[in-house]
Design a protein around this motif. Structure first.
Motif, PDB file in Angstrom:
ATOM      1  N   ARG A 133       0.822  -1.204   0.000  1.00 14.47           N
ATOM      2  CA  ARG A 133       0.000   0.000   0.000  1.00 14.47           C
ATOM      3  C   ARG A 133       0.856   1.254   0.000  1.00 14.47           C
ATOM      4  NH1 ARG A 133      -4.868  -1.298   4.138  1.00 14.47           N
ATOM      5  NH2 ARG A 133      -5.361  -3.337   3.370  1.00 14.47           N
ATOM      6  N   THR A 134       0.576   2.188   0.914  1.00 14.16           N
ATOM      7  CA  THR A 134       1.198   3.506   0.882  1.00 14.16           C
ATOM      8  C   THR A 134       2.201   3.679   2.017  1.00 14.16           C
ATOM      9  OG1 THR A 134      -0.827   4.423  -0.045  1.00 14.16           O
ATOM     10  CG2 THR A 134       0.694   5.971   0.938  1.00 14.16           C
ATOM     11  N   ILE A 135       3.359   4.230   1.674  1.00 15.00           N
ATOM     12  CA  ILE A 135       4.353   4.580   2.676  1.00 15.00           C
ATOM     13  C   ILE A 135       3.987   5.954   3.231  1.00 15.00           C
ATOM     14  CG2 ILE A 135       6.795   5.108   3.073  1.00 15.00           C
ATOM     15  CD1 ILE A 135       6.196   2.136   2.474  1.00 15.00           C
ATOM     16  N   LEU A 136       3.984   6.064   4.552  1.00 16.78           N
ATOM     17  CA  LEU A 136       3.733   7.343   5.219  1.00 16.78           C
ATOM     18  C   LEU A 136       5.066   7.842   5.751  1.00 16.78           C
ATOM     19  CD1 LEU A 136       0.517   6.322   7.173  1.00 16.78           C
ATOM     20  CD2 LEU A 136       0.658   7.585   5.023  1.00 16.78           C
ATOM     21  N   TYR A 137       5.471   9.013   5.304  1.00 17.01           N
ATOM     22  CA  TYR A 137       6.775   9.551   5.642  1.00 17.01           C
ATOM     23  C   TYR A 137       6.606  10.858   6.414  1.00 17.01           C
ATOM     24  CZ  TYR A 137      11.590  11.063   5.072  1.00 17.01           C
ATOM     25  OH  TYR A 137      12.873  11.478   5.302  1.00 17.01           O
ATOM     26  N   GLY A 138       6.975  10.835   7.672  1.00 14.59           N
ATOM     27  CA  GLY A 138       6.860  12.017   8.520  1.00 14.59           C
ATOM     28  C   GLY A 138       5.657  11.929   9.438  1.00 14.59           C
ATOM     29  N   ALA A 139       5.794  12.539  10.601  1.00 18.08           N
ATOM     30  CA  ALA A 139       4.739  12.496  11.613  1.00 18.08           C
ATOM     31  C   ALA A 139       3.429  13.090  11.089  1.00 18.08           C
ATOM     32  CB  ALA A 139       5.190  13.233  12.875  1.00 18.08           C
ATOM     33  N   LYS A 140       3.509  14.136  10.281  1.00 19.59           N
ATOM     34  CA  LYS A 140       2.276  14.761   9.778  1.00 19.59           C
ATOM     35  C   LYS A 140       1.465  13.803   8.917  1.00 19.59           C
ATOM     36  CE  LYS A 140       3.807  19.500  10.030  1.00 19.59           C
ATOM     37  NZ  LYS A 140       4.121  20.741   9.332  1.00 19.59           N
ATOM     38  N   ASP A 141       2.145  13.041   8.046  1.00 17.55           N
ATOM     39  CA  ASP A 141       1.438  12.067   7.209  1.00 17.55           C
ATOM     40  C   ASP A 141       0.781  10.978   8.057  1.00 17.55           C
ATOM     41  OD1 ASP A 141       2.152  13.381   4.901  1.00 17.55           O
ATOM     42  OD2 ASP A 141       3.647  11.898   4.271  1.00 17.55           O
ATOM     43  N   VAL A 142       1.534  10.474   9.044  1.00 19.61           N
ATOM     44  CA  VAL A 142       1.003   9.413   9.910  1.00 19.61           C
ATOM     45  C   VAL A 142      -0.188   9.936  10.708  1.00 19.61           C
ATOM     46  CG1 VAL A 142       1.523   7.826  11.794  1.00 19.61           C
ATOM     47  CG2 VAL A 142       3.265   8.305  10.061  1.00 19.61           C
ATOM     48  N   CYS A 143      -0.036  11.119  11.276  1.00 21.92           N
ATOM     49  CA  CYS A 143      -1.121  11.706  12.081  1.00 21.92           C
ATOM     50  C   CYS A 143      -2.351  12.003  11.224  1.00 21.92           C
ATOM     51  CB  CYS A 143      -0.628  12.962  12.780  1.00 21.92           C
ATOM     52  SG  CYS A 143       0.594  12.619  14.058  1.00 21.92           S
ATOM     53  N   ALA A 144      -2.142  12.447  10.002  1.00 21.84           N
ATOM     54  CA  ALA A 144      -3.280  12.705   9.102  1.00 21.84           C
ATOM     55  C   ALA A 144      -4.001  11.400   8.787  1.00 21.84           C
ATOM     56  CB  ALA A 144      -2.791  13.378   7.820  1.00 21.84           C
ATOM     57  N   TYR A 145      -3.266  10.328   8.552  1.00 18.73           N
ATOM     58  CA  TYR A 145      -3.875   9.030   8.256  1.00 18.73           C
ATOM     59  C   TYR A 145      -4.681   8.520   9.448  1.00 18.73           C
ATOM     60  CZ  TYR A 145      -4.314   4.149   6.826  1.00 18.73           C
ATOM     61  OH  TYR A 145      -4.811   2.919   6.490  1.00 18.73           O
ATOM     62  N   MET A 146      -4.115   8.685  10.654  1.00 13.86           N
ATOM     63  CA  MET A 146      -4.763   8.176  11.859  1.00 13.86           C
ATOM     64  C   MET A 146      -5.771   9.145  12.460  1.00 13.86           C
ATOM     65  SD  MET A 146      -3.845   5.113  12.377  1.00 13.86           S
ATOM     66  CE  MET A 146      -4.436   4.878  14.049  1.00 13.86           C
ATOM     67  N   GLY A 147      -5.626  10.424  12.179  1.00  8.14           N
ATOM     68  CA  GLY A 147      -6.547  11.411  12.733  1.00  8.14           C
ATOM     69  C   GLY A 147      -6.243  11.773  14.174  1.00  8.14           C
ATOM     70  N   PHE A 148      -4.968  11.759  14.542  1.00  8.62           N
ATOM     71  CA  PHE A 148      -4.602  12.196  15.891  1.00  8.62           C
ATOM     72  C   PHE A 148      -3.337  13.045  15.864  1.00  8.62           C
ATOM     73  CE2 PHE A 148      -3.140   7.541  16.339  1.00  8.62           C
ATOM     74  CZ  PHE A 148      -1.830   7.801  15.956  1.00  8.62           C
ATOM     75  N   SER A 149      -2.942  13.553  17.041  1.00  7.84           N
ATOM     76  CA  SER A 149      -1.831  14.491  17.154  1.00  7.84           C
ATOM     77  C   SER A 149      -0.484  13.778  17.242  1.00  7.84           C
ATOM     78  CB  SER A 149      -2.011  15.349  18.407  1.00  7.84           C
ATOM     79  OG  SER A 149      -1.805  14.544  19.566  1.00  7.84           O
ATOM     80  N   GLU A 150       0.588  14.561  17.082  1.00  5.48           N
ATOM     81  CA  GLU A 150       1.938  14.024  17.236  1.00  5.48           C
ATOM     82  C   GLU A 150       2.170  13.559  18.675  1.00  5.48           C
ATOM     83  OE1 GLU A 150       5.254  16.075  15.414  1.00  5.48           O
ATOM     84  OE2 GLU A 150       3.900  16.958  13.936  1.00  5.48           O
ATOM     85  N   PHE A 151       1.558  14.214  19.635  1.00  7.19           N
ATOM     86  CA  PHE A 151       1.660  13.787  21.033  1.00  7.19           C
ATOM     87  C   PHE A 151       1.102  12.372  21.185  1.00  7.19           C
ATOM     88  CE2 PHE A 151      -0.163  13.262  25.248  1.00  7.19           C
ATOM     89  CZ  PHE A 151       0.925  13.556  26.052  1.00  7.19           C
ATOM     90  N   THR A 152      -0.062  12.127  20.601  1.00  7.29           N
ATOM     91  CA  THR A 152      -0.672  10.799  20.654  1.00  7.29           C
ATOM     92  C   THR A 152       0.186   9.782  19.912  1.00  7.29           C
ATOM     93  OG1 THR A 152      -2.866  11.785  20.829  1.00  7.29           O
ATOM     94  CG2 THR A 152      -2.771   9.482  20.125  1.00  7.29           C
ATOM     95  N   LEU A 153       0.759  10.180  18.777  1.00  3.92           N
ATOM     96  CA  LEU A 153       1.637   9.293  18.020  1.00  3.92           C
ATOM     97  C   LEU A 153       2.793   8.803  18.901  1.00  3.92           C
ATOM     98  CD1 LEU A 153       2.639   8.020  15.335  1.00  3.92           C
ATOM     99  CD2 LEU A 153       3.799  10.186  14.906  1.00  3.92           C
ATOM    100  N   ARG A 154       3.458   9.717  19.565  1.00  2.00           N
ATOM    101  CA  ARG A 154       4.577   9.341  20.431  1.00  2.00           C
ATOM    102  C   ARG A 154       4.117   8.458  21.583  1.00  2.00           C
ATOM    103  NH1 ARG A 154       5.439  14.702  20.476  1.00  2.00           N
ATOM    104  NH2 ARG A 154       6.503  15.419  18.625  1.00  2.00           N
ATOM    105  N   ALA A 155       2.975   8.799  22.172  1.00  2.00           N
ATOM    106  CA  ALA A 155       2.451   8.019  23.300  1.00  2.00           C
ATOM    107  C   ALA A 155       2.103   6.594  22.861  1.00  2.00           C
ATOM    108  CB  ALA A 155       1.221   8.709  23.894  1.00  2.00           C
ATOM    109  N   TRP A 156       1.435   6.440  21.724  1.00  3.18           N
ATOM    110  CA  TRP A 156       1.069   5.104  21.243  1.00  3.18           C
ATOM    111  C   TRP A 156       2.301   4.295  20.870  1.00  3.18           C
ATOM    112  CZ3 TRP A 156      -3.947   4.584  17.938  1.00  3.18           C
ATOM    113  CH2 TRP A 156      -5.031   5.047  18.689  1.00  3.18           C
ATOM    114  N   TYR A 157       3.335   4.973  20.328  1.00  5.35           N
ATOM    115  CA  TYR A 157       4.585   4.297  19.997  1.00  5.35           C
ATOM    116  C   TYR A 157       5.219   3.717  21.266  1.00  5.35           C
ATOM    117  CZ  TYR A 157       9.490   3.781  18.630  1.00  5.35           C
ATOM    118  OH  TYR A 157      10.754   3.296  18.416  1.00  5.35           O
ATOM    119  N   LYS A 158       5.235   4.507  22.318  1.00  7.06           N
ATOM    120  CA  LYS A 158       5.849   4.074  23.583  1.00  7.06           C
ATOM    121  C   LYS A 158       4.992   3.062  24.336  1.00  7.06           C
ATOM    122  CE  LYS A 158       8.418   8.332  24.340  1.00  7.06           C
ATOM    123  NZ  LYS A 158       8.519   9.554  25.145  1.00  7.06           N
ATOM    124  N   LYS A 159       3.693   3.306  24.410  1.00  5.56           N
ATOM    125  CA  LYS A 159       2.818   2.493  25.263  1.00  5.56           C
ATOM    126  C   LYS A 159       2.184   1.295  24.564  1.00  5.56           C
ATOM    127  CE  LYS A 159       1.499   6.343  28.226  1.00  5.56           C
ATOM    128  NZ  LYS A 159       0.406   7.200  28.679  1.00  5.56           N
TER     129      LYS A 159
END
Length: 85
Positions: free
Chosen positions: A22-48
């Motif tokens: 499928r599609t490669i997501l490059y950069g926090a903004k692309d990932v957050c746009a795909y998931m519909g959440f913030s960079e703070f949430t991205l980091r938290a989900w990565y860790k937790k």
């Protein structure tokens, strides 16, 4: 400079794989746009929650929609089994 060349080579290789993955997501903004959440949430989900993302040598995050979709399915199955017990 070496990091830039390495990053370009990795991204190019991943884009070639993206035909099957499928599609490669490059950069926090692309990932957050795909998931519909913030960079703070991205980091938290990565860790937790072992969110499927990796940091490139240049510091940018990278993943694919396939990895994320598979992670969501696996996590939902895990949580459903946990609740059923």
């Amino acid at each position: 400079r070496d990091h830039e060349e390495e990053t370009r080579a990795i991204v190019e290789a991943l884009q070639n794989l993206s035909r099957w993955d499928r599609t490669i997501l490059y950069g926090a903004k692309d990932v957050c746009a795909y998931m519909g959440f913030s960079e703070f949430t991205l980091r938290a989900w990565y860790k937790k929650h072992a969110f499927p993302i990796a940091k490139m040598p240049n510091g940018n995050w990278i993943t694919s929609t396939q990895l994320i979709d598979d992670w969501i399915v696996a996590r939902n199955l895990y949580l459903a089994q946990k609740l059923a017990k």
